[in-house]
Design a protein around this motif. Structure first.
Motif, PDB file in Angstrom:
ATOM      1  N   SER A  66      22.601  53.055  52.317  1.00 30.23           N
ATOM      2  CA  SER A  66      22.906  51.653  52.054  1.00 30.23           C
ATOM      3  C   SER A  66      24.243  50.966  52.475  1.00 30.23           C
ATOM      4  N   GLY A  67      25.204  51.877  52.921  1.00 26.98           N
ATOM      5  CA  GLY A  67      26.385  51.044  53.433  1.00 26.98           C
ATOM      6  C   GLY A  67      25.967  50.758  54.743  1.00 26.98           C
ATOM      7  N   MET A  68      25.336  51.576  55.692  1.00 32.46           N
ATOM      8  CA  MET A  68      24.937  51.225  57.044  1.00 32.46           C
ATOM      9  C   MET A  68      24.116  49.779  56.861  1.00 32.46           C
ATOM     10  N   LEU A  69      22.939  49.989  56.135  1.00 30.87           N
ATOM     11  CA  LEU A  69      22.161  48.698  55.940  1.00 30.87           C
ATOM     12  C   LEU A  69      22.959  47.439  55.444  1.00 30.87           C
ATOM     13  N   MET A  70      23.855  47.532  54.857  1.00 38.81           N
ATOM     14  CA  MET A  70      24.741  46.195  54.491  1.00 38.81           C
ATOM     15  C   MET A  70      25.624  45.962  55.452  1.00 38.81           C
ATOM     16  N   SER A 122      25.204  40.171  59.280  1.00 39.63           N
ATOM     17  CA  SER A 122      25.443  39.383  60.565  1.00 39.63           C
ATOM     18  C   SER A 122      25.560  38.051  60.280  1.00 39.63           C
ATOM     19  N   PRO A 123      26.018  37.291  61.307  1.00 35.70           N
ATOM     20  CA  PRO A 123      26.031  35.646  61.002  1.00 35.70           C
ATOM     21  C   PRO A 123      24.918  35.246  60.685  1.00 35.70           C
ATOM     22  N   SER A 124      23.652  35.719  61.058  1.00 35.87           N
ATOM     23  CA  SER A 124      22.468  35.065  60.524  1.00 35.87           C
ATOM     24  C   SER A 124      22.137  35.351  59.235  1.00 35.87           C
ATOM     25  N   CYS A 125      22.729  36.308  58.468  1.00 35.40           N
ATOM     26  CA  CYS A 125      22.401  36.706  57.113  1.00 35.40           C
ATOM     27  C   CYS A 125      22.858  35.529  56.137  1.00 35.40           C
ATOM     28  N   PRO A 126      21.960  35.407  55.324  1.00 39.28           N
ATOM     29  CA  PRO A 126      22.094  34.377  54.395  1.00 39.28           C
ATOM     30  C   PRO A 126      23.513  34.587  53.376  1.00 39.28           C
ATOM     31  N   ASN A 174      26.117  36.080  54.563  1.00 42.71           N
ATOM     32  CA  ASN A 174      27.305  36.128  55.375  1.00 42.71           C
ATOM     33  C   ASN A 174      28.458  35.095  55.088  1.00 42.71           C
ATOM     34  N   PRO A 175      28.117  33.743  54.743  1.00 46.72           N
ATOM     35  CA  PRO A 175      28.987  32.653  54.525  1.00 46.72           C
ATOM     36  C   PRO A 175      29.881  33.173  53.185  1.00 46.72           C
ATOM     37  N   TYR A 176      29.376  33.942  52.432  1.00 47.84           N
ATOM     38  CA  TYR A 176      29.881  34.197  51.166  1.00 47.84           C
ATOM     39  C   TYR A 176      30.630  35.482  51.163  1.00 47.84           C
ATOM     40  N   LEU A 177      30.490  36.477  52.233  1.00 49.18           N
ATOM     41  CA  LEU A 177      30.995  37.830  52.153  1.00 49.18           C
ATOM     42  C   LEU A 177      31.924  37.947  53.281  1.00 49.18           C
ATOM     43  N   ARG A 178      32.038  36.914  54.235  1.00 52.07           N
ATOM     44  CA  ARG A 178      32.839  37.140  55.218  1.00 52.07           C
ATOM     45  C   ARG A 178      33.837  35.984  55.432  1.00 52.07           C
ATOM     46  N   ASP A 179      34.846  36.034  55.925  1.00 51.29           N
ATOM     47  CA  ASP A 179      35.690  34.980  56.199  1.00 51.29           C
ATOM     48  C   ASP A 179      35.920  34.775  57.465  1.00 51.29           C
ATOM     49  N   SER A 180      36.795  33.554  57.784  1.00 49.20           N
ATOM     50  CA  SER A 180      36.818  33.242  59.126  1.00 49.20           C
ATOM     51  C   SER A 180      38.503  33.878  59.982  1.00 49.20           C
ATOM     52  N   TYR A 181      38.477  33.990  61.049  1.00 54.33           N
ATOM     53  CA  TYR A 181      39.767  34.638  61.672  1.00 54.33           C
ATOM     54  C   TYR A 181      40.846  33.958  61.359  1.00 54.33           C
ATOM     55  N   ASP A 182      40.766  32.606  61.002  1.00 56.41           N
ATOM     56  CA  ASP A 182      42.014  31.917  60.629  1.00 56.41           C
ATOM     57  C   ASP A 182      42.568  32.323  59.270  1.00 56.41           C
ATOM     58  N   SER A 183      41.762  33.375  58.515  1.00 57.41           N
ATOM     59  CA  SER A 183      42.377  33.389  57.171  1.00 57.41           C
ATOM     60  C   SER A 183      42.959  34.901  57.295  1.00 57.41           C
ATOM     61  N   ILE A 184      43.103  35.505  58.321  1.00 58.92           N
ATOM     62  CA  ILE A 184      43.791  36.889  58.555  1.00 58.92           C
ATOM     63  C   ILE A 184      44.997  36.799  57.704  1.00 58.92           C
ATOM     64  N   TYR A 242      33.901  49.784  59.170  1.00 55.96           N
ATOM     65  CA  TYR A 242      32.752  49.180  59.590  1.00 55.96           C
ATOM     66  C   TYR A 242      32.220  49.491  60.981  1.00 55.96           C
ATOM     67  N   GLY A 243      33.127  50.066  61.806  1.00 59.74           N
ATOM     68  CA  GLY A 243      32.871  50.511  63.021  1.00 59.74           C
ATOM     69  C   GLY A 243      31.826  51.775  63.082  1.00 59.74           C
ATOM     70  N   PHE A 244      31.800  52.366  61.951  1.00 58.23           N
ATOM     71  CA  PHE A 244      30.958  53.502  61.894  1.00 58.23           C
ATOM     72  C   PHE A 244      29.618  53.107  61.147  1.00 58.23           C
ATOM     73  N   LEU A 245      29.744  52.053  60.095  1.00 54.99           N
ATOM     74  CA  LEU A 245      28.762  51.801  59.155  1.00 54.99           C
ATOM     75  C   LEU A 245      27.746  50.628  60.066  1.00 54.99           C
ATOM     76  N   ASN A 246      28.338  50.175  60.653  1.00 54.10           N
ATOM     77  CA  ASN A 246      27.538  49.088  61.602  1.00 54.10           C
ATOM     78  C   ASN A 246      26.767  49.808  62.734  1.00 54.10           C
ATOM     79  N   VAL A 247      25.643  50.164  62.863  1.00 50.04           N
ATOM     80  CA  VAL A 247      24.811  50.897  63.578  1.00 50.04           C
ATOM     81  C   VAL A 247      24.550  50.354  64.651  1.00 50.04           C
ATOM     82  N   LYS A 248      24.566  48.975  64.822  1.00 51.96           N
ATOM     83  CA  LYS A 248      24.105  48.240  65.692  1.00 51.96           C
ATOM     84  C   LYS A 248      25.146  48.045  66.841  1.00 51.96           C
ATOM     85  N   GLY A 249      26.263  48.623  66.793  1.00 46.48           N
ATOM     86  CA  GLY A 249      27.398  49.115  67.829  1.00 46.48           C
ATOM     87  C   GLY A 249      26.940  49.982  68.556  1.00 46.48           C
ATOM     88  N   ILE A 250      25.722  50.818  68.102  1.00 45.20           N
ATOM     89  CA  ILE A 250      25.377  51.919  69.016  1.00 45.20           C
ATOM     90  C   ILE A 250      24.838  51.230  70.468  1.00 45.20           C
TER      91      ILE A 250
END
Length: 380
Positions: free
Chosen positions: A143-147, A152-156, A158-168, A246-254
């Protein structure tokens, strides 16, 4: 896989230290290293955790962990939590405040319902070859890898769970949150003092009461050492940096060459050390060992024992709970151990959003478990 991100040596060393932390608690105290269980006990059973002499080792563990963390990030390596990928990896997610809230709640609820997290099930449970823990790990990893992969940016969502780089900048420690982290460490140290100062039983006490007093007090030093190993293991392995998770759980990185398998090295190092420790616990050793222990090293044999889980049931609570934990892990990139470290270091969203929601989730999950126990007789 990119060698720029993969850090196998630090992963193995840090993972081995985490395994050594688990081994110290097991062999000396007979207890299991479980970050989620330890922290949730402060809201599920606060009176017992804070006042019961048999639980004093938890306060000592928390105090030592907080103090080790503060010393490390203040005096040893102030840049230990700096995430170098933030400067050039545009695909790296920045968790939003809502993401920390939902992530913390899911991790708290899921780990309490499923009775464990990456340490309890992953490092300790799998080391004793528990099928129940293996299934739990498969559930939260999936489930961690799935989430992490699906948000991704196309996920509905995403706007709620992710922030912009300006907020670092808003995610970094401030003087106020660092002060709060320091105060928490100081309060934990103060709360642990009674365990050291507890007076011996009165002269008319029974031998059992005297042995219980001695055993409880003897658990404190190993708990302190274990906590120091745990804190150091987390930061050395870089599991306190969310991009490693995130680098491990995001299997798209493979496919795009950004996958980071460091977490596997951490789990592997911890598992090996933890597995070796179980070879010295009678009844849990795979290999014959005539010197396997029936009682922890610091405990008097008259009443001392190993508190190793023996539950083999794989039920809905386990699988659903661990799957929910994995979702929270994939959302915020945090499980309880690293979240403890980052809170002590003064990271505002972890300290003020993730942890309060973790405690709420743990409390509600305990209510769900209690309710299910009450209705189970009528449903048979």
């Amino acid at each position: 896989m990119s060698v720029n991100y993969f850090t196998p040596v630090s992963g193995l060393i840090g993972g081995s230290l985490i395994g050594l932390s688990a081994a110290t608690l097991l062999l000396f105290n007979g207890d299991i290293l479980g970050a989620s269980g330890l922290m949730s006990s402060f809201v599920v059973a606060p009176k017992k955790t804070l006042t019961d002499p048999s639980q004093q080792w938890k306060l000592a563990f928390l105090a030592a962990f907080c103090l080790t963390t503060r010393v490390y990030v203040t005096l040893i390596d102030p840049d230990a939590l700096k995430d170098e990928r933030l400067g050039y990896s545009s695909g790296l997610p920045i968790v939003s405040p809502i993401g920390f809230i939902i992530g913390g709640f899911c991790v708290g609820f899921g780990t309490r319902l499923g009775n464990g997290c990456t340490t309890g099930h992953g490092i300790c449970g799998m080391a004793r070859l528990s099928t129940r823990s293996l299934m739990a790990v498969l559930a939260f990893m999936s489930s961690g890898m799935l989430m992490a992969s699906g948000c991704s940016p196309s996920c509905p969502f995403n706007p709620y769970l992710r922030d912009s780089y300006d907020s670092i900048a808003k995610h970094l420690p401030t003087e106020t949150t660092i002060l709060i982290g320091t105060v928490i460490a100081s309060l934990a140290a103060g709360a642990a003092l009674p365990g050291f100062l507890r007076k011996a039983p009165h002269k008319n006490a029974t031998e059992t009461e005297k042995d219980e007093h001695d055993n409880n007090k003897r658990k404190i030093i190993p708990a302190i050492v274990s906590a120091a190993f745990f804190s150091l293991g987390l930061v050395i392995s870089k599991m306190t940096i969310s991009s490693k998770i995130y680098g491990f759980l995001n299997v798209k990185g493979i496919s795009d060459g950004t996958w980071d398998p460091t977490l596997a090295c951490v789990m592997g190092g911890g598992l090996v050390v933890s597995f070796i420790s179980y070879q010295w616990v009678k009844g849990f050793n795979v290999f014959k060992n005539s010197k396997a222990l029936e009682c922890p090293l610091t405990q008097k044999s008259s009443i001392g024992h190993f508190s190793v889980p023996t539950n083999k049931v794989i039920d809905n609570k386990l699988m659903i709970g661990e799957a929910i934990f994995g979702l929270g892990w994939g959302i915020a990139g945090l499980c309880p151990g690293p979240a403890m470290f980052l809170a002590c270091a003064g990271y505002p969203n972890v300290l003020l959003k993730w942890w309060p929601c973790f405690f709420v989730g743990s409390f509600l999950a305990e209510k769900v478990k209690s309710f299910s126990v009450k209705i189970s007789p009528s449903t048979k």
